[in-house]
Design a protein around this motif. Structure first.
Motif, PDB file in Angstrom:
ATOM      1  N   ILE B 129       0.846  -1.200   0.000  1.00 36.87           N
ATOM      2  CA  ILE B 129       0.000   0.000   0.000  1.00 36.87           C
ATOM      3  C   ILE B 129       0.884   1.254   0.000  1.00 36.87           C
ATOM      4  CG2 ILE B 129      -1.646   1.341   1.400  1.00 36.87           C
ATOM      5  CD1 ILE B 129      -2.867  -1.420   2.246  1.00 36.87           C
ATOM      6  N   GLY B 130       1.962   1.213   0.786  1.00 33.58           N
ATOM      7  CA  GLY B 130       2.884   2.344   0.844  1.00 33.58           C
ATOM      8  C   GLY B 130       3.497   2.632  -0.523  1.00 33.58           C
ATOM      9  N   THR B 131       3.925   1.572  -1.200  1.00 36.11           N
ATOM     10  CA  THR B 131       4.509   1.744  -2.539  1.00 36.11           C
ATOM     11  C   THR B 131       3.460   2.320  -3.495  1.00 36.11           C
ATOM     12  OG1 THR B 131       5.930  -0.157  -2.116  1.00 36.11           O
ATOM     13  CG2 THR B 131       5.772   0.576  -4.394  1.00 36.11           C
ATOM     14  N   ALA B 132       2.223   1.796  -3.414  1.00 40.44           N
ATOM     15  CA  ALA B 132       1.144   2.268  -4.299  1.00 40.44           C
ATOM     16  C   ALA B 132       0.909   3.761  -4.078  1.00 40.44           C
ATOM     17  CB  ALA B 132      -0.139   1.472  -4.031  1.00 40.44           C
ATOM     18  N   ARG B 133       0.847   4.155  -2.803  1.00 41.61           N
ATOM     19  CA  ARG B 133       0.597   5.557  -2.476  1.00 41.61           C
ATOM     20  C   ARG B 133       1.690   6.456  -3.054  1.00 41.61           C
ATOM     21  NH1 ARG B 133      -0.710   5.128   3.435  1.00 41.61           N
ATOM     22  NH2 ARG B 133      -2.762   4.348   2.883  1.00 41.61           N
ATOM     23  N   SER B 134       2.952   5.989  -2.953  1.00 43.06           N
ATOM     24  CA  SER B 134       4.064   6.808  -3.446  1.00 43.06           C
ATOM     25  C   SER B 134       4.070   6.910  -4.972  1.00 43.06           C
ATOM     26  CB  SER B 134       5.394   6.245  -2.954  1.00 43.06           C
ATOM     27  OG  SER B 134       5.688   5.054  -3.652  1.00 43.06           O
ATOM     28  N   MET B 135       3.238   6.086  -5.613  1.00 44.45           N
ATOM     29  CA  MET B 135       3.158   6.149  -7.081  1.00 44.45           C
ATOM     30  C   MET B 135       1.898   6.881  -7.541  1.00 44.45           C
ATOM     31  SD  MET B 135       3.965   2.140  -7.699  1.00 44.45           S
ATOM     32  CE  MET B 135       3.610   2.222  -9.446  1.00 44.45           C
ATOM     33  N   GLY B 136       1.092   7.347  -6.575  1.00 44.97           N
ATOM     34  CA  GLY B 136      -0.167   7.991  -6.938  1.00 44.97           C
ATOM     35  C   GLY B 136      -1.246   6.995  -7.324  1.00 44.97           C
TER      36      GLY B 136
END
Lengths: 304, 141
Positions: B129-136
């Motif tokens: 989820i953290g990675t997804a958030r950092s990618m928008g």
């Protein structure tokens, strides 16, 4: 695309990961991390189960034949400069490399190899006619690559020499840790009637079978995934070209029950004593010791 | 056999697309690695992963033989596939470029579990989820 610009930087593992991450999108994935397991000159006593300890080399490549080569190089330099603000970074070295430097270069490591008087190991891409043979030669064809045992290593060579000296036609041979299958194939070519090669690495078993087929001995050699417990009879010869600590362990586990005579290889000079003790405890007596470089091979039989 | 390691090389290449061009050729050839054989084996073992980047760790032994293991594709790439987008957002806080469901997050976390530094599936999902958030990329139920 024949001309490439190669960047290389030597650093620690953590910094290497960061550089890899930063450069990956810029050079379109053309980046590699390499960790030398054992820096040149260090003693030959580091093995597969030990974590690599040498420095890490980051290498990245960009195509020189593309119009944007200069911009790409500038982007790489900027990315490195940005990383330098966070942590110290060694200076990168640039050099030009060519496709021809590596396309065929790997093959130069493998050429027909003669071990002892009679054994010739021929890489599969070299035609039989292109290699000079002598009457009485035994030729083994190998496709060097996956699984250990190309014949280049002294431990394999020592083992080959001992086998050629001792193994007679119609004897039965057990090969513990068969690797590429090279020793099992040799046993069959020396006239062994039954050969069983075992390896705890499934990949090695697969490669061994392919190599046995390549050499036309698949009917006489059987390969199985596991250790010597898979042996269903007592063999005239049990061969273990592994490592001293593993050989000592196999002896403690009862390898001696599966053979009448033994060839042990993969033993460093400094480790001979360990194997000698293991042999004594398994009630085997040593009858021969051969040395090549730092390596020793032992021939043993049951103490009468 | 006495396996003495010479070197360990890590590269990330697209599944099924290994060729002797960089990074494979110049990183492996100096060690005498059989390049066509490596490419053939890599492509065969990654055939089912087409479109993904699959990292390979190649161990080269002192007799020039080698073995290799495959990792899982980078999390960001799995997220882009799941969200059906080509690239992440330049401004992830303002400009959202896609959505994935919690079920997809779970799927990615399960796939990446062995490579992630996570104790359980829930913490692996949090990393995804953290990675997804950092990618928008937004995570929806």
């Amino acid at each position: 695309m024949d001309r490439w610009l190669e960047l290389s930087l030597e650093t620690d593992a953590e910094t290497a990961e960061a550089i890899h991450e930063a450069l990956f999108p810029i050079v379109e994935g053309r980046v590699a991390l390499e960790q030398l397991h054992c820096p040149d000159g260090a003693p030959a006593d580091r093995w597969e189960n030990e974590a690599p300890q040498g420095p890490v080399i980051v290498r990245a490549w960009l195509a020189l034949d593309q119009p944007e080569a200069d911009q790409t190089r500038a982007r790489v330099e900027r990315a490195l400069a940005a990383l330098r603000l966070i942590r110290p970074l060694p200076a990168g070295r640039w050099r030009e490399v060519r496709q021809s430097d590596w396309a065929e270069a790997w093959r130069t490591a493998f050429h027909p190899l003669r071990i002892g008087e009679r054994l010739l190991i021929r890489p599969s891409w070299i035609q039989a006619e292109a290699v000079e043979t002598r009457p009485g030669d035994i030729t083994i064809v190998l496709d060097p690559g996956m699984a250990f045992g190309t014949g280049l290593h002294p431990t394999t060579q020592l083992c080959v020499l001992a086998m050629m000296k001792h193994i007679q036609a119609d004897e039965r041979v057990l090969d513990v840790g068969c690797g590429s299958g090279i020793l099992s194939i040799l046993a069959a070519k020396l006239g062994a009637s039954v050969v069983l090669g075992v390896d705890t690495d499934a990949e090695a078993v697969r490669v061994s079978r392919e190599n046995a087929a390549l050499n036309g001995v698949a009917d006489r050699v059987r390969f199985a995934h596991g250790s010597f417990e898979l042996a269903d009879q007592v063999y005239d010869w049990a061969i273990a070209n592994i490592l001293a600590p593993v050989i000592a362990r196999l002896l403690a586990e009862g390898l001696a029950n599966y053979g009448r005579r033994f060839i042990f290889s993969g033993i460093l000079k400094s480790q001979v004593e360990q194997v000698r003790r293991a042999c004594e405890e398994a009630r085997l007596s040593l009858c021969e010791e051969q040395q090549l470089g730092d390596w020793v091979a032992l021939v043993a039989q049951h103490a009468s | 056999m006495a396996k003495k390691i010479k070197s360990v090389v890590k590269i990330q290449i697209e599944a099924g697309k290994a060729t002797p061009a960089p990074p494979i050729g110049p990183s492996l050839a100096p060690h005498g690695v059989n390049l066509p054989l490596f490419c053939k084996e890599y492509n065969a073992r990654t055939a089912s992963m087409a479109g993904y980047i699959v990292p390979a760790t190649i161990t080269v032994y002192t007799d020039n033989s080698f073995t290799f293991t495959l990792g899982t594709p980078p999390t960001s790439q799995l997220i882009m596939k799941a969200a059906k987008i080509e690239k992440g957002s330049g401004e992830p806080n303002r400009n959202k470029v896609g959505k994935i469901t919690r079920a997809q997050v779970k799927e990615i976390a399960e796939m990446k579990m062995k490579d992630l530094n996570a104790l359980d599936l829930e913490s692996a999902m949090q990393q995804v989820i953290g990675t997804a958030r950092s990618m928008g990329v937004e995570v929806v139920d």
